[in-house]
Write an enzyme that holds these catalytic residues in place. Structure first.
Site, mmCIF file in Angstrom:
data_model
loop_
_atom_site.group_PDB
_atom_site.id
_atom_site.type_symbol
_atom_site.label_atom_id
_atom_site.label_comp_id
_atom_site.label_asym_id
_atom_site.label_seq_id
_atom_site.Cartn_x
_atom_site.Cartn_y
_atom_site.Cartn_z
ATOM 1 N N GLU A 173 67.556 -26.396 -88.541
ATOM 2 C CA GLU A 173 68.507 -26.126 -89.613
ATOM 3 C C GLU A 173 69.001 -24.687 -89.518
ATOM 4 O OE1 GLU A 173 67.428 -28.525 -93.487
ATOM 5 O OE2 GLU A 173 65.691 -27.379 -92.838
ATOM 6 N N LYS A 217 59.423 -35.624 -103.524
ATOM 7 C CA LYS A 217 58.417 -35.113 -102.606
ATOM 8 C C LYS A 217 58.378 -33.588 -102.727
ATOM 9 C CE LYS A 217 61.058 -33.188 -99.243
ATOM 10 N NZ LYS A 217 60.898 -31.817 -98.713
ATOM 11 N N ASP A 263 56.794 -28.862 -96.314
ATOM 12 C CA ASP A 263 58.074 -29.336 -96.833
ATOM 13 C C ASP A 263 58.681 -30.431 -95.965
ATOM 14 O OD1 ASP A 263 60.345 -29.328 -98.561
ATOM 15 O OD2 ASP A 263 61.415 -28.041 -97.146
ATOM 16 N N LYS A 315 68.355 -42.686 -95.499
ATOM 17 C CA LYS A 315 69.512 -42.390 -94.655
ATOM 18 C C LYS A 315 69.985 -43.644 -93.919
ATOM 19 C CE LYS A 315 68.857 -37.494 -93.541
ATOM 20 N NZ LYS A 315 70.271 -37.113 -93.536
ATOM 21 N N HIS A 336 59.097 -35.801 -94.235
ATOM 22 C CA HIS A 336 60.199 -36.433 -93.515
ATOM 23 C C HIS A 336 59.846 -36.803 -92.071
ATOM 24 C CE1 HIS A 336 62.470 -35.407 -96.956
ATOM 25 N NE2 HIS A 336 62.811 -34.187 -96.614
ATOM 26 N N ARG A 341 63.813 -28.095 -120.723
ATOM 27 C CA ARG A 341 63.149 -27.235 -121.700
ATOM 28 C C ARG A 341 64.136 -26.634 -122.693
ATOM 29 N NH1 ARG A 341 60.278 -25.708 -116.991
ATOM 30 N NH2 ARG A 341 61.668 -23.922 -116.705
ATOM 31 N N LYS A 385 64.103 -23.135 -90.384
ATOM 32 C CA LYS A 385 65.259 -22.527 -91.042
ATOM 33 C C LYS A 385 65.832 -21.414 -90.162
ATOM 34 C CE LYS A 385 64.543 -24.951 -94.822
ATOM 35 N NZ LYS A 385 65.409 -26.079 -95.180
#
Length: 468
Positions: free
Chosen positions: A216, A148, A235, A182, A240, A49, A327
């Site tokens: 994670e 994604k 997510d 991967k 995944h 932008r 997380k």
């Protein structure tokens, strides 16, 4: 698909100054250049932008290389000369500077270059950007890469797919899921189909449970706006983890190198996913999440999800696929574990732990076998042990980053490691119960823990293999 690169290419990177581009896409492009895996003539056009000079954009690309890539390339001056920026935004009503900059880039590389539009933009921008590409005549002969999540529900997926199919032919569309790129995920194929030692165990006759575990330690503070609108299940689970589950569950294709057969095998596995029962799901939210700037004080967004999935085909019927991600957890890992059934015979009740086949998906990956051995000494005691192979140690091995691998596949026209419309539709069908009224409330968990204790029941009786 071809097995040759085009003679020249122009890559248009939408969202070129965003976090995803800086962390993943730009380092991947520079990695391909360093490995001589790009066409001899190439140009990168960043689209955004704001307004930047080519030199200012080049400085941002260099900063990305130094922070997230391999550092300043030795031939940086040559690379900088291949970088352009097209500002002014891009919409159906106003294409900004892109058509003119793209036309000049085509002239710079000469001939009839391939064009790749890489949409590293938020999901809500996919549909208007696609319409704008069609409106301004920028789709002919081009390939378009979608990040994604490709849709955030069954309905939004269907609406996006209708737009994409209105504007593009299917062979132009590359729906990316970087887990499929991967090295270690691709090794699941080789591990299973090239080794009878493992492949002979790959069914419900020998496997009691499959675990797909991606805890994670990462926080979400640097992308709280995106994350609070998405959450761990959307997510990671429907993207995944479902794709890795399909890699594990699929039937052997006749030809692993045939993209259509590989895609069909993976799609068929997803089509056999039973819709997830909300009682088979535990959601969590780490303590302090609502204190992060950009997160609502009453947010019900999940930062943790554990789920039990059933694959209703002949090979896997009755075997639970248990998946976990979150997380701010105790450790980071990316691992697929096949927990094997207890052997029959005189020692079947004496083993401390079940035998396991463990595939780490981190980096180049590793392979470990959890086995039972005799404890050294005069008595017939049993102990658990593991034999491990680091795939980085394989001779002549030189692993490639997932985004670099997938971008290279786009240039070749190889769609075998990309998701498909039918596969994603089936994935959203299986995920749909988690977007309904019966969605469980997130349970609190402390940062640095393994998530809500209630998730342990999903992995019973064996427990989560990835642990302290």
């Amino acid at each position: 698909m071809t097995d040759q690169l085009p003679e020249s290419v122009v890559v248009v990177l939408f969202g070129a100054t965003g976090d995803l581009s800086r962390r993943m896409v730009l380092p991947a492009l520079l990695e391909l250049h360093a490995r001589s895996l790009l066409p001899r003539e190439w140009v990168l056009v960043g689209a955004g932008r704001g307004h930047r000079s080519d030199e200012e954009f080049a400085a941002e690309v260099l900063a990305s290389a130094e922070e997230f890539g391999a550092g300043r390339p030795d031939d940086w001056d040559e690379i900088a000369g291949r970088l352009r920026f097209a500002g002014g935004g891009f919409s159906v009503d106003d294409p900004g500077e892109l058509p003119d900059v793209l036309a000049r880039a085509r002239e710079d590389v000469g001939g009839t270059p391939a064009v790749v539009h890489f949409l590293a933009v938020p999901p809500e921008a996919f549909e208007p950007t696609t319409r704008a590409l069609g409106q301004h005549g920028l789709t002919e002969g081009a390939r378009v890469v979608y990040e994604k999540p490709y849709g955030t529900s069954a309905d939004s997926f269907a609406a996006l797919e209708r737009t994409v199919q209105d504007v593009l032919d299917e062979d132009q569309v590359f729906r990316i899921d970087h887990f499929l790129g991967k090295e270690a995920v691709q090794n699941l194929y080789v591990l299973r189909f090239a080794n009878e030692l493992v492949g002979g165990m790959w069914s419900r006759e020998h496997v009691a449970q499959v675990q797909i575990d991606v805890p994670e330690t990462l926080d979400v503070a640097d992308r709280a706006d995106f994350y609070d609108a998405t959450g761990a299940a959307l997510d990671m689970l429907v993207t995944h983890l479902f794709q890795v589950a399909a890699q594990v569950a699929m039937e052997p294709p006749a030809d692993l190198r045939d993209a259509d057969q590989l895609l069909a095998a993976r799609e068929d596995a997803i089509a056999h996913f039973r819709p997830i029962d909300p009682d088979d799901v535990v959601l969590g939210q780490f303590t302090g999440y609502r204190d992060i700037d950009g997160v609502a004080d009453d947010s019900r967004t999940d930062t943790f999800v554990a789920a039990r999935l059933w694959v209703d085909n002949e090979r896997w019927r009755g075997v639970p696929f248990v998946m976990r991600t979150g997380k701010r957890m105790a450790a980071s890992a990316q691992q697929v574990t096949l927990v094997l059934r207890s052997p029959s015979g005189p020692l079947s009740e004496e083993a401390e732990e079940p035998n396991t086949i463990r595939v780490s998906l981190t980096g180049a990956g590793s392979l470990a076998f959890g086995v039972t051995v005799k404890t050294p000494g005069p008595d017939l005691g049993l102990s658990a042990a593991a034999a491990r192979l680091e795939l980085d140690d394989v001779e002549e091995g030189d692993s490639i980053a997932p985004y670099a691998s997938l971008l290279h596949d786009v240039l070749l026209g190889d769609r075998s490691l990309f998701t498909t419309a039918s596969g994603l539709a089936a994935a959203f069908d299986a995920f749909a119960p988690l977007q309904g009224e019966d969605r469980p409330d997130p349970l609190p968990y402390e940062p640095g823990s393994w998530g809500p204790a209630e998730a342990d029941r999903l992995a019973a009786p064996h427990g989560w293999v990835v642990r302290d």
